[in-house]
Design an enzyme around this catalytic site. Structure first.
Site, PDB file in Angstrom:
ATOM      1  N   ASP A 115      -7.598  -2.627  -1.759  1.00 52.81           N
ATOM      2  CA  ASP A 115      -7.261  -3.635  -1.448  1.00 52.81           C
ATOM      3  C   ASP A 115      -5.699  -3.882  -1.171  1.00 52.81           C
ATOM      4  OD1 ASP A 115      -6.541  -4.206  -4.059  1.00 52.81           O
ATOM      5  OD2 ASP A 115      -7.612  -5.954  -4.464  1.00 52.81           O
ATOM      6  N   SER A 116      -5.020  -2.678  -1.523  1.00 51.79           N
ATOM      7  CA  SER A 116      -3.579  -2.726  -1.475  1.00 51.79           C
ATOM      8  C   SER A 116      -3.221  -2.867   0.109  1.00 51.79           C
ATOM      9  CB  SER A 116      -3.200  -1.324  -1.910  1.00 51.79           C
ATOM     10  OG  SER A 116      -3.891  -0.432  -1.703  1.00 51.79           O
ATOM     11  N   ASP A 163     -12.772  -0.836  -2.537  1.00 56.15           N
ATOM     12  CA  ASP A 163     -12.328  -2.027  -3.439  1.00 56.15           C
ATOM     13  C   ASP A 163     -13.148  -3.318  -3.017  1.00 56.15           C
ATOM     14  OD1 ASP A 163     -10.501  -1.764  -5.621  1.00 56.15           O
ATOM     15  OD2 ASP A 163      -8.721  -1.952  -4.444  1.00 56.15           O
ATOM     16  N   LYS A 182     -15.053  -0.503  -6.412  1.00 55.21           N
ATOM     17  CA  LYS A 182     -13.967  -0.747  -7.595  1.00 55.21           C
ATOM     18  C   LYS A 182     -13.825  -2.142  -7.798  1.00 55.21           C
ATOM     19  CE  LYS A 182      -9.468   0.397  -7.380  1.00 55.21           C
ATOM     20  NZ  LYS A 182      -9.053  -0.815  -7.696  1.00 55.21           N
ATOM     21  N   GLU A 237     -11.668  -5.019 -10.319  1.00 57.62           N
ATOM     22  CA  GLU A 237     -10.637  -5.393 -11.398  1.00 57.62           C
ATOM     23  C   GLU A 237     -11.031  -6.135 -12.475  1.00 57.62           C
ATOM     24  OE1 GLU A 237      -7.276  -6.870  -9.883  1.00 57.62           O
ATOM     25  OE2 GLU A 237      -7.157  -5.126  -8.151  1.00 57.62           O
ATOM     26  N   GLU A 284      -4.246   1.054 -14.706  1.00 58.86           N
ATOM     27  CA  GLU A 284      -3.091   0.944 -13.750  1.00 58.86           C
ATOM     28  C   GLU A 284      -1.769   0.171 -14.656  1.00 58.86           C
ATOM     29  OE1 GLU A 284      -3.161  -1.084 -10.113  1.00 58.86           O
ATOM     30  OE2 GLU A 284      -1.181  -1.278  -9.790  1.00 58.86           O
TER      31      GLU A 284
HETATM   32  O1  KIV Z   1      -5.807  -1.332  -4.053  1.00 56.72           O
HETATM   33  C1  KIV Z   1      -5.294  -0.145  -4.444  1.00 56.72           C
HETATM   34  O2  KIV Z   1      -4.657   0.684  -3.984  1.00 56.72           O
HETATM   35  C2  KIV Z   1      -5.768   0.122  -5.801  1.00 56.72           C
HETATM   36  C3  KIV Z   1      -5.045   1.381  -6.270  1.00 56.72           C
HETATM   37  C4  KIV Z   1      -3.451   1.121  -6.876  1.00 56.72           C
HETATM   38  C5  KIV Z   1      -5.654   1.809  -7.694  1.00 56.72           C
HETATM   39  O3  KIV Z   1      -6.448  -0.638  -6.316  1.00 56.72           O
END
Ligand code: KIV
Length: 277
Positions: free
Chosen positions: A47-48, A86, A116, A118, A189
């Site tokens: 989600d970056s 994500d 993934k 969080e 992280e």
């Molecule tokens: O969203 C992302 O790119 C991430 C990485 C920083 C692990 O979660």
């Protein structure tokens, strides 16, 4: 480098064999194909993308539909790597049922092989529900960007001792809760290296670090940091292995100059005229 497809069970084998796991973010077909060709083990549709693709200040605005869109492009490029998508902010926190539906969309519509999330103890039940329908779950603890407002910015976690969110002992408990809930791997992280090491030794599932020191079972970087594709330079924990920002700027500058000077297009860039009969 093995050409065999990387699958979820390979992660456990790699940890057991002390073989470092490599992961990079990717958001589109060409970069996903380049990284896959280079032997990367996992491609993370992070989600970056909010920050590196859309130019936002945080990851909070991303929607599940946007992650699906980017995941589809990455999944089309994948030959070998495991594709992890994500789950964006509020796509899994409202209820385990909604989380399950959204995780399913990432797999069915996006082509992800894992998702993934969080968080630790607070989302353990949700992880259990998703893993129970055989959607592999990767956890993510430490500096969790979706918690930006609680953390007061993208700040290193685990420096303080205690059981409050983001404190050292709590992060160890978060990792244990994720493992118990069925996560197959955990991203760590933004924590001091000693904590990255302690967490990695405390769980049986592999850990993948980003700004968590050298002793995690693998490493992940945001592709823009790895390629030097940011306007303001990479964060301290990231190493730019190229300087694509400057390379792209030099290419665009040369293009602009050649068009203005009538140097491009040259004859070799033009189609042949039709033959006169
Ligand atoms: O969203 C992302 O790119 C991430 C990485 C920083 C692990 O979660």
């Amino acid at each position: 480098m093995t050409q065999d497809k990387v699958r979820v069970p390979d992660f456990a084998r790699m940890k057991a064999n002390r073989q470092p796991i490599t992961m990079l973010t990717a958001y589109d077909f060409p970069f996903a194909r380049i990284f896959d060709n280079c032997g990367i083990d996992a491609l993370l549709v992070g989600d970056s993308l909010a920050m590196v693709i859309r130019g936002e200040d945080s990851t909070l605005a991303v929607t599940i539909d946007e992650v699906i869109y980017h995941t589809r492009a990455v999944a089309r490029a994948r030959r070998r790597a495991l594709v992890v998508a994500d789950m964006p902010f509020l796509s899994y926190q409202v209820s385990p049922e909604e989380a399950l539906r959204n995780a399913g969309r990432l797999v069915k519509e996006g082509g992800a092989e894992a998702v993934k999330l969080e968080g630790g103890i607070a989302i353990a039940e949700t992880v259990r529900r998703i893993a129970a329908v055989d959607i592999p779950v990767m956890g993510h603890i430490g500096l969790t960007p979706q918690s930006i407002h609680r953390m007061g910015g993208h700040r290193v976690q685990g420096r303080k001792s205690g059981r409050a969110p983001g404190c050292r002992e709590r992060l160890l408990e978060d990792a244990a809760a994720l493992e118990a809930a069925g996560a197959f791997a955990i991203v760590i992280e933004g924590v001091p290296p000693s904590l990255g090491r302690e967490i990695s030794h405390s769980v049986n599932v592999p850990t993948i670090g980003i700004g968590a020191g050298p002793d995690c079972d693998g490493q992940v970087l945001v592709m823009h940091d790895m390629l030097g594709l940011g306007e303001s330079g990479a964060p301290r924990f990231a190493k730019p292995f190229a300087n694509l920002w400057n390379d792209a700027a030099a290419a665009a500058t040369a293009y602009v100059r050649e068009v203005r000077e009538h140097a491009f297009p040259a004859p070799e860039h033009c189609y042949r005229e039709a033959r006169r009969s």
